[in-house]
Design an enzyme around this catalytic site. Structure first.
Site, short mmCIF file in Angstrom:
data_model
loop_
_atom_site.label_atom_id
_atom_site.label_comp_id
_atom_site.label_asym_id
_atom_site.label_seq_id
_atom_site.Cartn_x
_atom_site.Cartn_y
_atom_site.Cartn_z
N ASP A 1 0.84 -1.24 -0.13
CA ASP A 1 -0.18 0.66 -0.07
C ASP A 1 1.11 1.35 -0.08
OD1 ASP A 1 -1.93 1.72 0.43
OD2 ASP A 1 -2.32 0.84 2.13
N ASP B 1 -1.77 6.34 -6.24
CA ASP B 1 -2.22 5.13 -5.11
C ASP B 1 -2.05 3.57 -5.71
OD1 ASP B 1 -3.14 3.82 -2.53
OD2 ASP B 1 -5.17 4.46 -3.64
#
Length: 485
Positions: free
Chosen positions: A163, A364
């Site tokens: 992440d 992201d």
């Protein structure tokens, strides 16, 4: 030049030295292989990861560990394999592409809501606000891409979510007061000779947000916008990546965890903060790493590599923008969008990060579909529709997509190129498969962007797939290409 462009139809990186509206030296149209793309929606679950041999110390076990989880790059460094969740048999709940797609978009909506809320600085949210109860990770999950790492000495192999917007590394730990199901045995710190709890007064503990103290040991707690959370003890532990053994990594040992991590043991934070894996490696890697995300393809897997040697020669670099409100996220300067070689008339102000930390553009890995403010999306979509009048539209949208096509029976179709114009001149033109994607296995394809009521833009992982992306955190740049993967 024409020959080169015909041979390399997937990825084009240029630096503009003239007016942004000038037609550049890449093709205005591409061909999407419809038949092949539909075929790739069929699962071929052959990914098998052998466990590390845990009867030896890490240094004595490098060969066994690197057999299936990493490979040597040209520089001699370890290149870890990244797996999309659909490629891991124990994580996949359906062989039907439409069901998997719908589940992915549901996860994605939760992720976007979490990112927007986190950057806005909101707190006190409940899981119910995001549309559903929290369920076990083996039923659903918020993680999209996973890497195999070893935790402890001897190393216990674990799947963890990567992440780019998180700043902590954690795994579920015994004793487990509350744990969701995971595919590997839960890590037991009592079996590791290198486990060491962090004291409350240590510098490491002071770097953790919302750190607590219990019986002299540092406690951590992290909540995610989808209702997931992890709570436990902060510790120093050995982490093994491929053939590389890294000692004294600060990790969260989660004794109370709830969430949707798709059977993964925890999370490997790659954000720009000091407690992320990248931040902790610091001088060892120059705060540099590269990744390539791959989710479709018969035998394909992505890659993750750390260190200056991982950065390719010839990448096109874009400056990172620091947002004090959200220091973990990687913001970049986007100035515009292009369709068919023509810049769409959108004001640069739509993508600008304000002095208050609002708006801007985030890259992201956890978000799937690129989100754009309504004004930008509407103009962008309309420009695409205007150049695809040759393709049959569906009567209605699918899920979050409002622009879809019925390509059943087509072998290939001609589509306009899609480009990102970055501040400073670089222009990234996407492969066709990164913006026109199948949402079922019978030929329905959708324009893979969506609008957002927020002023925040997010470049998602579908648009990043197959493109070599490098992050130079120390110098403040992100690089694209030049290779496809």
């Amino acid at each position: 030049m024409v020959l080169v462009l015909l041979l390399l139809p997937l990825l084009f990186l240029t630096t503009s030295t003239s007016s942004p509206s000038h037609n550049l030296s890449y093709p205005n149209f591409q061909h999407l292989n419809v038949k092949q793309t539909i075929a790739e929606t069929k699962l071929n679950l052959k990914v098998k990861v052998k466990p590390f041999h845990t009867t030896k110390q890490p240094q004595e076990n490098k060969k066994a560990k690197t057999e299936t989880t990493s490979e040597k790059s040209e520089s001699g460094k370890q290149k870890l394999k990244l797996f999309h969740r659909d490629k891991i048999p124990t994580f996949t709940i359906s062989r039907d592409h439409r069901s998997r797609f719908n589940a992915r978009i549901k996860r994605d909506s939760k992720r976007v809501a979490a990112v927007v809320r986190r950057i806005a600085g909101a707190s006190g949210y409940e899981a119910e606000e995001f549309g559903s109860d929290v369920v076990s990770g083996m039923e659903q999950g918020s993680g999209e891409y996973f890497v195999r790492i070893g935790v402890g000495s001897p190393p216990k192999n674990q799947y963890v979510v990567i992440d780019s917007g998180s700043d902590i590394i954690w795994v579920q730990c015994q004793p487990c007061t509350q744990c969701y199901r995971q595919s590997d045995p839960v890590f037991n710190p009592g079996d590791s000779s290198s486990y060491s709890g962090v004291s409350c007064g240590s510098t490491v503990c002071s770097r953790v947000e919302n750190a607590g103290c219990h019986e002299g040991r540092c406690k951590y707690e992290v909540s995610y916008g989808d209702g997931s959370y992890t709570k436990g003890t902060l510790a120093l532990e050995t982490v093994t990546l491929g053939g590389t053994v890294i000692q004294n990594v600060a990790i969260g040992c989660g004794h109370r965890n709830q969430g949707m991590f798709v059977g993964a043991a925890g999370l490997l934070g790659l954000g720009s903060g000091p407690m992320s894996f990248v931040g902790q490696l610091g001088g060892q890697t120059g705060s540099m790493f590269s990744y390539c995300l791959v989710s479709r393809g018969i035998e394909s897997s992505g890659s993750l590599e750390f260190g200056r040697e991982s950065v390719p020669v010839g990448a096109s670099w874009v400056s990172l923008i620091h947002n004090p409100r959200a220091p973990s996220f990687y913001y970049i300067g986007l100035s515009g969008l292009g369709v068919g070689g023509l810049r769409v008339p959108i004001s640069e102000d739509v993508f600008r990060l304000s002095e208050l930390g609002e708006g801007g553009v985030v890259m992201d890995t956890g978000t799937a579909v690129t989100r754009l403010p309504v004004a930008a999306y509407d103009a962008f979509r309309d420009a695409f529709i205007a150049q695809t009048t040759n393709l049959p539209r569906t009567s209605s949208g699918v899920s979050i997509f409002d622009t879809c096509y019925d390509l059943n029976g087509f072998m290939t179709v001609r589509v306009p190129t899609i480009s990102f114009y970055f501040l400073g001149g670089p222009i990234l033109t996407l492969p066709a498969r990164n913006f026109l994607i199948p949402v079922d296995d019978v030929g329905t394809f959708c324009f893979a962007f969506a609008s957002s009521s927020s002023g925040l833009s997010i470049i998602g992982n579908i648009q990043q797939e197959g493109i070599e992306i490098s992050v130079d955190g120390a110098n403040g740049y992100v690089g694209f290409g030049p290779n496809v993967c």
